[in-house]
Each structure stands twice: as C-alpha cells, then as structure tokens.
Design an enzyme around this catalytic site. Sequence first.
Site, mmCIF file in Angstrom:
data_model
loop_
_atom_site.group_PDB
_atom_site.id
_atom_site.type_symbol
_atom_site.label_atom_id
_atom_site.label_comp_id
_atom_site.label_asym_id
_atom_site.label_seq_id
_atom_site.Cartn_x
_atom_site.Cartn_y
_atom_site.Cartn_z
ATOM 1 C CG ASP A 1 -2.200 0.792 1.008
ATOM 2 O OD1 ASP A 1 -2.097 2.001 0.720
ATOM 3 O OD2 ASP A 1 -3.293 0.216 1.134
ATOM 4 C CB SER B 1 -6.939 2.515 -0.004
ATOM 5 O OG SER B 1 -5.648 2.738 0.465
ATOM 6 C CG ASP C 1 -6.941 12.367 1.700
ATOM 7 O OD1 ASP C 1 -6.073 11.470 1.780
ATOM 8 O OD2 ASP C 1 -8.107 12.211 2.106
ATOM 9 N NE ARG D 1 -11.376 5.610 1.483
ATOM 10 C CZ ARG D 1 -10.064 5.484 1.340
ATOM 11 N NH1 ARG D 1 -9.470 5.979 0.277
ATOM 12 N NH2 ARG D 1 -9.354 4.899 2.257
ATOM 13 C CE LYS E 1 -3.427 1.366 4.419
ATOM 14 N NZ LYS E 1 -3.902 2.485 3.597
ATOM 15 C CG ASP F 1 -1.420 4.647 2.598
ATOM 16 O OD1 ASP F 1 -1.335 5.545 1.745
ATOM 17 O OD2 ASP F 1 -2.339 4.578 3.426
ATOM 18 C CG HIS G 1 -1.365 8.840 4.858
ATOM 19 N ND1 HIS G 1 -1.763 9.791 3.953
ATOM 20 C CD2 HIS G 1 -1.936 7.671 4.459
ATOM 21 C CE1 HIS G 1 -2.557 9.220 3.041
ATOM 22 N NE2 HIS G 1 -2.668 7.934 3.322
ATOM 23 C CG ASP H 1 -3.205 0.977 -2.551
ATOM 24 O OD1 ASP H 1 -1.970 1.174 -2.394
ATOM 25 O OD2 ASP H 1 -4.033 1.226 -1.656
ATOM 26 C CG HIS H 2 -2.570 4.809 -3.420
ATOM 27 N ND1 HIS H 2 -1.722 5.301 -2.460
ATOM 28 C CD2 HIS H 2 -3.523 4.126 -2.761
ATOM 29 C CE1 HIS H 2 -2.170 4.942 -1.267
ATOM 30 N NE2 HIS H 2 -3.251 4.210 -1.417
ATOM 31 C CG HIS I 1 -2.642 8.547 -1.440
ATOM 32 N ND1 HIS I 1 -3.869 7.963 -1.607
ATOM 33 C CD2 HIS I 1 -2.237 8.177 -0.202
ATOM 34 C CE1 HIS I 1 -4.195 7.273 -0.538
ATOM 35 N NE2 HIS I 1 -3.229 7.394 0.344
HETATM 36 O O1 LIG Z 1 -8.117 7.500 4.673
HETATM 37 C C1 LIG Z 1 -6.917 7.738 4.572
HETATM 38 O O2 LIG Z 1 -6.084 7.344 5.393
HETATM 39 C C2 LIG Z 1 -6.458 8.614 3.433
HETATM 40 O O3 LIG Z 1 -7.418 9.595 3.162
HETATM 41 C C3 LIG Z 1 -6.301 7.830 2.189
HETATM 42 O O4 LIG Z 1 -5.480 6.702 2.377
HETATM 43 P P1 LIG Z 1 -5.853 5.303 1.735
HETATM 44 O O5 LIG Z 1 -6.625 5.616 0.478
HETATM 45 O O6 LIG Z 1 -4.511 4.692 1.406
HETATM 46 O O7 LIG Z 1 -6.608 4.541 2.715
HETATM 47 MN MN LIG Z 2 -3.800 2.701 -0.084
HETATM 48 MN MN LIG Z 3 -3.325 6.325 2.164
#
Ligand SMILES: O=C(O)[C@H](O)COP(=O)(O)O
Ligand SMILES: [Mn+2]
Ligand SMILES: [Mn+2]
Length: 547
Positions: free
Chosen positions: A22, A73, A164, A277, A352, A420, A424, A461-462, A491
């Site tokens: 991730d 993600s 973000d 989301r 995750k 990830d 962050h 995933d990114h 990201h």
């Molecule tokens: O929710 C989060 O932690 C971020 O906004 C995005 O991170 P993720 O897409 O890797 O979960």
């Molecule tokens: Mn992710």
């Molecule tokens: Mn993330």
Amino acid sequence: MKLEKSSRFSACPGPVVTIVLDGVGISPREDGDAVKTARTPMLDKLMANFPMTALRAHGTAVGMPSDEDMGNSEVGHNAIGAGRVFAQGAKLVAESIASGNLWQGQAWQEVVATAKQGGTLHFLGLFSDGNVHSHIDHLRAMIDQAKKEGVSKVRLHILLDGRDVGETSALDYVDPFEAYLDGLRSADFDVAIASGGGRMTITMDRYEAHWAMVQRGWDIHVRGEGRQFASAHEAIVTYRNESNVIDQDLPGFVISKDGKPLGPIVDGDAVVLFNFRGDRAIEISRAFTEENFTAFARGPLPKVTYAGMMQYDGDTKLPPRFLVQPPAIDRTMGEYLAKNGISQYAISETQKYGHVTYFWNGNRSGKFDETLETYVEIPSDVVPFEQRPWMKCAEITDALIDAVRSGKYRYLRVNYANGDMVGHTGNFEAAVTAMQGLDLQLARLIPVILAANGTAIITADHGNADEMYELDKKGNVTRDAEGRTKAKTSHTLNPVPFVLVSGEDNPGYKLRQDLAAAGLSNIAATVLNLLGYEAPEDYDASLIESV
Ligand SMILES: O=C(O)[C@H](O)COP(=O)(O)O
Ligand SMILES: [Mn+2]
Ligand SMILES: [Mn+2]
C-alpha cells in the site's frame, strides 16, 4: 458466473499470491523518495530479475474525475478486485450535483423536509478538496441548495484534513469558507460552523481500529461537549500554538457563544455525512443509525433524519438513506473465484483489513462463500505510526507463510500498510524504515511462495512513500531559503510496480508489450490467467500473453 478453463495458459502449479504494498509508487526522482532511499535488497532483486512493468493507479485509470486526481485505496482496490474501472464516488457525486439529480432524490427531499419542519440541517464531513473521501465543493453546492429550498438553519461539523491535502492547509479552507458563509447569512438563513477537529483524532476511524476516536467525535458534534472556541479559525490557531501537530492530528473543538454550543444535534434535526467514501464513514454512520449500539456509551440517540452521501456498505445497506447511488461494482474476481469453487485467503492488519476484503469485493463487507474464503485481520497498533513504522508486517507474514504452506488456498492476497500509513505521517526517516521492514518480510515470504511452486504478484494501489516532500508546479522538491523541505503527507500521482515472480524457467507466458496505458484494472484478468482460466469478456485485458 462460470469461468472457462484457458486453452492458452496452464494453471500455476502452486498458489497465486497478490502482494499489495500500500502506498508504494514509482517516482521519477530520488529526492524525497523513501522507497528508493530505503535499503531494500529483496525488492531490488525481484524488480531486476523478474518481469516488471509500471501500472497507472490514479485519475481516470481508477475512475476518478480527472488525471489531476491522485489514486487512493478505495478506488485502487476496487479496480484490482473488479478487473474493470467504475466511475467512482468523487465523479458520481459531482455529476449528480451538476445534473441536479441529487436534489430530485428522495433522500435529499427527506433531509430538506425535516429541516423545513423546524429542524437544523447539519453537514458533517472531511473539509478539503482532497477528493478521496469528500470534496468541499459538494458541501458548498448543498448549502446553496438548502438555502434556495428555504431551509433556515444549517450547522457544519468540519473534519480537518492535512492527509489528502497539504499537512497544514486547514486555514486555506476555513478562512475562505467563513467568508462565503458570511455572504450567505441573512435574516432567514442562519449558517455557521459548529464543531470540528483533526480527522485522525475524531470521527473518521476505520475498520473499528479505534472507536474512542468516534466517541470523541460524537461528543463534540452531537452533544456539543468539548473545548470551546469562538470560531474554527481561533481553534486551529490556538491548538497550533499549544502543540506542534499537523492538521489531521488537531484536537476536537466546539464553537460556542456565551458558553453555549452553536450546533448540538438534537431530535428533529437532519444530518448529512458528506463523505462519499465508506471506510471512515461507516462507524459514525452506525452510531447515528443503529438502535442497539454498543461500541461506546452514546447517550440518548437523537431522532434525526440521517443521510450518507452514498451507501457505504452494499452488504449491510448502511446507511439506509443516501443521496447518491454508489458505483455498481459487480462480478469481482473474488466472486468469480468463490462461485467456481476456488479457495481464497485474504490478510492484512486492521488499518487495511477492509481494503483486501471490503474494497476488494466492490465495497461489500461480507464473504461470497463462508467455506471457501478465509479472511484474517492482524490487530494494528494504536499509536502514531512513525513510532512503529514496521507496523504488523512481520505478524502478517507469519500468518501468510503458514497459509501458503498449508496448501489450502489457490489464491491469496495481502495488503502491507507500511508505505501508506507511515507515508501519511510525513516523516521521511520513518518511511524509509517502513520500507526496510517491509523488505525483510518480502525476503521471508517470496522463497516460501516459490518453494510451493507458486507465483507472486508484487504491486501497489497508489503511491505515497515515493514522495515525502512537497513539489513545486514543475515537479521539483520545494526548498525554502535554508534548504528545508516541506513534508508531504498525501498520496502521489505516480504509477505503481507490477512484478511477476515465479520459480519456473519457462512459465509459458510473458508480459504483454502492446498495452499502452495499463493500470490496476488489468491485474484481475492476469490473476485469472495465472490460475488457468480465461477472464470474463468484459474484464480489462490481462497483462500476460502465452508463449
Ligand atoms: O483514509 C486515509 O487514510 C487517506 O485519506 C487515504 O489513504 P488510503 O486511500 O490509502 O486509505
Ligand atoms: Mn492505499
Ligand atoms: Mn493512504
């Protein structure tokens, strides 16, 4: 949903394992790239010696409105799991607002009707233009429309981002928004920010990692209980002076006048959660909608008309009332495998866990087949991840190695959160350590997969850890006069690796060279081919061809 046996590809004799790192992208530069800076001998060796390509993981390749949008993600795992690209929440909501469909929907009309019967209309959500969980323009459009439709009282509960979007950008959103609200306010339209706080301290927990966060949010937004300030601006400036934390970690606040909170949520009100989301929207939605709720002491549940921007979970139908129809992600690879009797194993740590189950399966929290599928969650630490950059990657690997060796599973998938979650935090050194910890685990895992005659796909995933410093418009790292960089917590727009690791000298396939802009949605067909099946016709192309 029958899968055809492939006449072109013979089934891999051992398990096929998809390894999602991730937040590990491929950056075009070295500066600020924790992935390249880390000493990762295993990953380097795999990338040098096995077929590898780069996959698009952002923008239109994953169903976002434009190629300016980074991946995330949800959209990344949706694309990997579904083998096709679906227009995603960010795009669907924007379209629904532009066409006016949103205002025609029953959910919006019930929300407005509640507010017009004397209730307050509350908007709660992530206050930025990150477009991962929400977009501030959607909020604006709804406030404008509420006023137009004669709603007289609106209160906002704003979750500050810094994850973000720029890590200390909260005032760039709050100040212009206050000016906009000043322009809207009139004798018959009362609108104000009522509460808020950093998204990683209140409300937006996910996968039940830390319910206490949601409880703090509940107390602040609903009960109006928390440290009081005259304005959001004042709260942010005060907290920043008191402690050196970035926006996502700012404590919660309640806006008050003469000691009275400006907008507690009470019987007869309407509440719209404007995040589209689901992962970080589910817990607070449960708190608002579940009759028998035990996750924390909620106190009396106000009788409100609650609407989510979308339905966040297609299996539990949560929440029942929602403004925009979510993407109709169907016939995912997981469903095909389950319906064709193929055993599956999915594992990650709490942070995750839903990514490799719920997002992977098209935003459904359940299983397709109880007997054929095993889902394993390793509990995540509840600490700032820069303090534990290795997170649970060793424990995940322990369990995954056992699962591979057991011979019980044809298809396995894992998400390692390190690149990830540590990315962050904006802490470069921690992100380097995260990658090094991860590499040790790959060095344990890959030989076990190969010993089982299996195939491993290493991908992501990114991006995230691949860009730990803010860039200027030209794509160079920004430095101030003293040469200092600014941490980047979000990201990236970079592509991600796709490495195909197998022990066979002549596996009978090779990577296709003719796919111009391959992306994450090309992985599912590839997996099905490796398992000896043809992919469904409408899946995006496989990345391999037979030789
Ligand atoms: O929710 C989060 O932690 C971020 O906004 C995005 O991170 P993720 O897409 O890797 O979960
Ligand atoms: Mn992710
Ligand atoms: Mn993330």
